[in-house]
Design an enzyme around this catalytic site. Structure first.
Site, PDB file in Angstrom:
ATOM      1  N   LEU A   1     -37.666  65.070 -20.798  1.00 37.00           N
ATOM      2  CA  LEU A   1     -39.121  65.187 -20.960  1.00 37.00           C
ATOM      3  C   LEU A   1     -39.525  64.767 -22.373  1.00 37.00           C
ATOM      4  CD1 LEU A   1     -40.170  68.590 -19.352  1.00 37.00           C
ATOM      5  CD2 LEU A   1     -40.745  66.302 -18.584  1.00 37.00           C
ATOM      6  N   PRO A   2     -40.586  64.004 -22.503  1.00 33.48           N
ATOM      7  CA  PRO A   2     -41.039  63.607 -23.839  1.00 33.48           C
ATOM      8  C   PRO A   2     -41.902  64.693 -24.496  1.00 33.48           C
ATOM      9  CG  PRO A   2     -42.399  62.539 -22.200  1.00 33.48           C
ATOM     10  CD  PRO A   2     -41.331  63.312 -21.452  1.00 33.48           C
ATOM     11  N   CYS A   3     -41.347  65.877 -24.660  1.00 35.59           N
ATOM     12  CA  CYS A   3     -42.090  66.998 -25.239  1.00 35.59           C
ATOM     13  C   CYS A   3     -42.556  66.690 -26.662  1.00 35.59           C
ATOM     14  CB  CYS A   3     -41.226  68.255 -25.244  1.00 35.59           C
ATOM     15  SG  CYS A   3     -40.748  68.827 -23.598  1.00 35.59           S
ATOM     16  N   HIS A   4     -41.863  65.779 -27.336  1.00 34.48           N
ATOM     17  CA  HIS A   4     -42.257  65.421 -28.703  1.00 34.48           C
ATOM     18  C   HIS A   4     -43.607  64.725 -28.733  1.00 34.48           C
ATOM     19  CE1 HIS A   4     -40.293  61.838 -27.101  1.00 34.48           C
ATOM     20  NE2 HIS A   4     -40.960  61.131 -27.999  1.00 34.48           N
TER      21      HIS A   4
END
Length: 135
Positions: free
Chosen positions: A75-78
């Site tokens: 997941l691209p939580c950043h």
């Protein structure tokens, strides 16, 4: 009424929780699905995610969900920042420099060391078809 809601209250508002249809995705699952769609080189905010999911006061619950994200590498939580563009979740990676580096590698512009330029790179999930997330 408090400014934010707990994950429990966000789930209850969305008709989830105990006694709900088990086939219906939970609030956290819906957060993960939406975050997976943030385009490379763009960011969104906790509040924008909460609004898109029909729980506009659950921005903190979005943050809580992301802190518990399974397989966080996928997941691209950043790409999720606070409403002012600050890397408020930066300590999740050990130091905000790591999150800043991930965003810089994607070409996200910064105004300050730990603040992205939202005017240049904000992605709003509300601008897309909300159907997958409607209640």
């Amino acid at each position: 009424m408090p400014e934010t809601q707990s994950a429990f209250h966000a789930n209850a508002q969305c008709g989830e929780g105990r006694g709900s249809d088990s086939a219906r995705p939970t609030f956290f699952t819906r957060v993960f699905a939406l975050v997976s769609r943030i385009p490379r080189g763009r960011v969104t905010t906790y509040g924008a995610i909460a609004r898109a999911l029909g729980a506009p006061r659950a921005a903190r619950s979005v943050g809580w969900a992301l802190s518990l994200a399974p397989g966080e590498d996928a997941l691209p939580c950043h790409r999720v920042v606070d409403r002012n563009g600050f890397l408020s979740g930066g300590w999740h990676w050990g130091h905000p420099d790591v999150m800043a580096g991930l965003l810089s590698d994607e070409g996200v512009p910064f105004l300050d060391t730990y603040r992205v330029d939202l005017a240049a790179c904000l992605w709003l999930p509300d601008d897309e078809d909300p159907e997958p997330f409607s209640q």
